[in-house]
Design an enzyme around this catalytic site. Structure first.
Site, short mmCIF file in Angstrom:
data_model
loop_
_atom_site.label_atom_id
_atom_site.label_comp_id
_atom_site.label_asym_id
_atom_site.label_seq_id
_atom_site.Cartn_x
_atom_site.Cartn_y
_atom_site.Cartn_z
N SER A 171 0.81 -1.21 0.00
CA SER A 171 0.00 0.00 0.00
C SER A 171 0.85 1.27 0.00
CB SER A 171 -0.96 -0.05 1.20
OG SER A 171 -1.94 0.95 1.12
N ASP A 180 9.97 5.71 -10.07
CA ASP A 180 9.46 6.40 -11.27
C ASP A 180 10.22 7.69 -11.57
OD1 ASP A 180 7.66 4.40 -11.63
OD2 ASP A 180 5.87 5.58 -11.17
N LYS A 219 -0.54 -4.15 -3.48
CA LYS A 219 -1.85 -3.64 -3.05
C LYS A 219 -1.98 -2.21 -3.58
CE LYS A 219 -4.77 -2.62 0.96
NZ LYS A 219 -4.90 -1.17 0.80
#
Length: 527
Positions: free
Chosen positions: A269, A280, A294
């Site tokens: 999460s 990224d 998740k």
């Protein structure tokens, strides 16, 4: 048509209500309405996803504790060991620790109530209460025959999201983030600032086994390392008005310091949001295992009679546009990982520097490290609490030890442990032994056993474990775990972390990549 859908909803609610009335009226035994209806609600929600849950009024306080890391209590982790209720870890600076409770203390009574037959959850509830109220404990200390009473005043306990930060080398700082409850971002920020003041020129952020928490705190933690205004995460769900893009709102602490983020198969999460952001933006290198997968967001909705519904409302997307939600989140490996996702089900995305990353099934590390394998004998020693018990013996016989980072058992001390543990009753089955036993059963069932009986018995003889020899074969692993247990008796949580620095493969790999500037930069360049 919306009208048809509303009719179906009303029809099925009516069926449910009339069915319950009939069961309540005619079933042969009395029906507990709370139990039956709750079972029905939970069965309905289980058909959706594992994170949509019903929270009845009785469980609201536990849920609040989970999301805030705050409760009224004595500040200690209590658990069962061989049927006894023991102090597993007193939190430093809180009432249990200040009043002298130590690891291994057995709780016999709480306010006069014997706890021998109570579960850990029941004991935890007895210990908790309003701040400034008193609780009376009857304690039996390891190595003593006489019990004693102790009165402790409860306090508001706030468990740190960052339980430890410190230096792993002259210029590498390390911090462990174990939750994303209120102030997680502030704690990470303060830790990084403090580490830099101690000379840290590089940072390791450990997110292993962090289950996640508040999405807002995932944004705040990411913001420590990425510029103000950077997109951190986007959420998209059925209610389009709730769709939102979350950006870093504050000035970062440092956007240039070399950074490694460690993940495990149980990093989930909010942990995956942070890991995804760092990857990224090519802000740092990810080390460890593929994360949990998740990519869902939950919101809490009020229900009647003070109950609540925690419901999945959206999926989240990292800055590259990927959703890391495991395609099938209901089937997982034993360690919690999602296993291998077929390439045909993955979609490629690009990081800021053009590196290819994929959606589905969690965040893949840039440098994979195989998860540590615990030998069956080691697992048995842990599960039988023999390492835990011997650490108590060691503490009783040794008033002090060297620092947690420097502590190491001598060969003579390990031999002493081996002699002690050989007097204990414990056993285990290796994977090879269980496989051969299964082969034997299949061979008997399919009428091949007589043909392979001699070979099978010879194999079983060869692989049959010998506890004394395996205590030597797996000495390094067992010794390391025993050292962690012993160190915790003197230095608590911080000691366990520091004792692992030289042996932890994830940390070792993190240090290695941070000390290899050329490789670090090449990994992030996309070339």
């Amino acid at each position: 048509m919306p009208g048809d859908r509303y009719f179906e909803i009303q029809k099925n609610l009516d069926i449910f209500a009339t069915l319950y009335k009939e069961v309540n009226t005619y079933y042969v035994d009395d029906v507990n309405p709370n139990k039956v209806i709750r079972t029905g609600i939970e069965a309905m929600l289980q058909n959706l996803d594992p994170y949509t849950n019903y929270i009845p009024e009785d469980d609201i306080e536990d849920y609040r504790t989970m999301t805030t890391n705050q409760y009224g209590g004595i500040g200690a982790l209590v658990g069962k060991r061989n049927g006894r209720s023991l102090i597993i870890m007193p939190y430093e600076g809180f009432p249990a620790h200040r009043n002298g409770l130590i690891i291994g203390d057995e709780i016999l009574k709480i306010d006069g109530i014997e706890v021998a037959n109570k579960t850990s959850t029941e004991i935890s509830r007895l210990l908790k209460g309003q701040a400034n109220t008193k609780v009376n404990l009857t304690i039996l200390r390891f190595g003593n025959e006489k019990e004693f009473d102790l009165e402790i005043k409860r306090e508001k306990i706030t468990i740190d999201n960052v339980p430890y930060f410190g230096m792993v080398s002259d210029d590498i700082g390390y911090l462990k983030l174990q939750d994303f409850t209120t102030d997680a971002g502030k704690e990470v920020k303060n830790a990084v600032v403090e580490l830099k003041s101690k000379g840290a020129k590089k940072i390791i952020l450990d997110l292993r086994d962090n289950p996640g928490g508040l999405l807002s705190e995932a944004v705040n933690v990411s913001n420590v390392f990425v510029p103000k205004g950077s997109e951190v995460v986007t959420t998209k769900g059925k209610v389009t008005d709730w769709n939102k893009s979350y950006k870093a709102l504050n000035n970062p602490v440092d956007t240039e310091i070399p950074l490694v983020v460690i993940t495990s198969s149980r990093s989930a999460s909010a942990s995956e949001i942070v890991a995804g952001v760092i990857q990224d933006y090519d802000r740092g290198v990810l080390v460890g295992q593929r994360s949990f997968g998740k990519g869902l967001v939950q919101a809490t909705r009020p229900l009647s009679y003070n109950s609540q519904l925690k419901v999945t409302t959206a999926k989240y997307y990292t800055p590259s546009g990927r959703c890391i939600q495991a395609i099938d989140y209901s089937h997982r490996n034993a360690d919690g990982s999602v296993g291998k996702i077929p390439d045909s089900l993955k979609v490629a995305f690009s990081t800021k520097n053009g590196r290819v990353v994929y959606d589905g099934g969690g965040i893949a590390p840039d440098i994979p490290v195989e998860r540590s394998y615990l030998a069956p004998i080691t697992l048995s020693l842990v599960n039988k609490s023999l390492l835990f018990e011997y650490a108590n013996i060691y503490r009783l016989e040794n008033e002090e030890i060297t620092s947690a980072k420097e502590f190491s058992l001598t060969d003579a001390e390990y031999d002493k442990f081996v002699k002690w543990v050989n007097t204990k009753d414990y056993d285990y089955t290796t994977k090879v032994e269980s496989t051969l036993e299964e082969l034997k059963k299949v061979a008997e069932k399919e009428k091949y056993y007589n043909a392979i009986e001699d070979q099978l018995k010879e194999l079983q003889k060869k692989v049959s474990h010998n506890k004394e020899s395996e205590l030597l074969k797996f000495k390094n692993q067992i010794k390391f775990m025993l050292e962690e247990e012993i160190v915790s008796r003197y230095y608590l949580q911080a000691g366990i972390v520091e004792a692992s620095f030289d042996y932890d493969p994830d940390i070792t790999e993190s240090i290695k990549i941070l000390n290899n500037t050329a490789k670090y930069q090449k990994l992030l360049s996309g070339n």
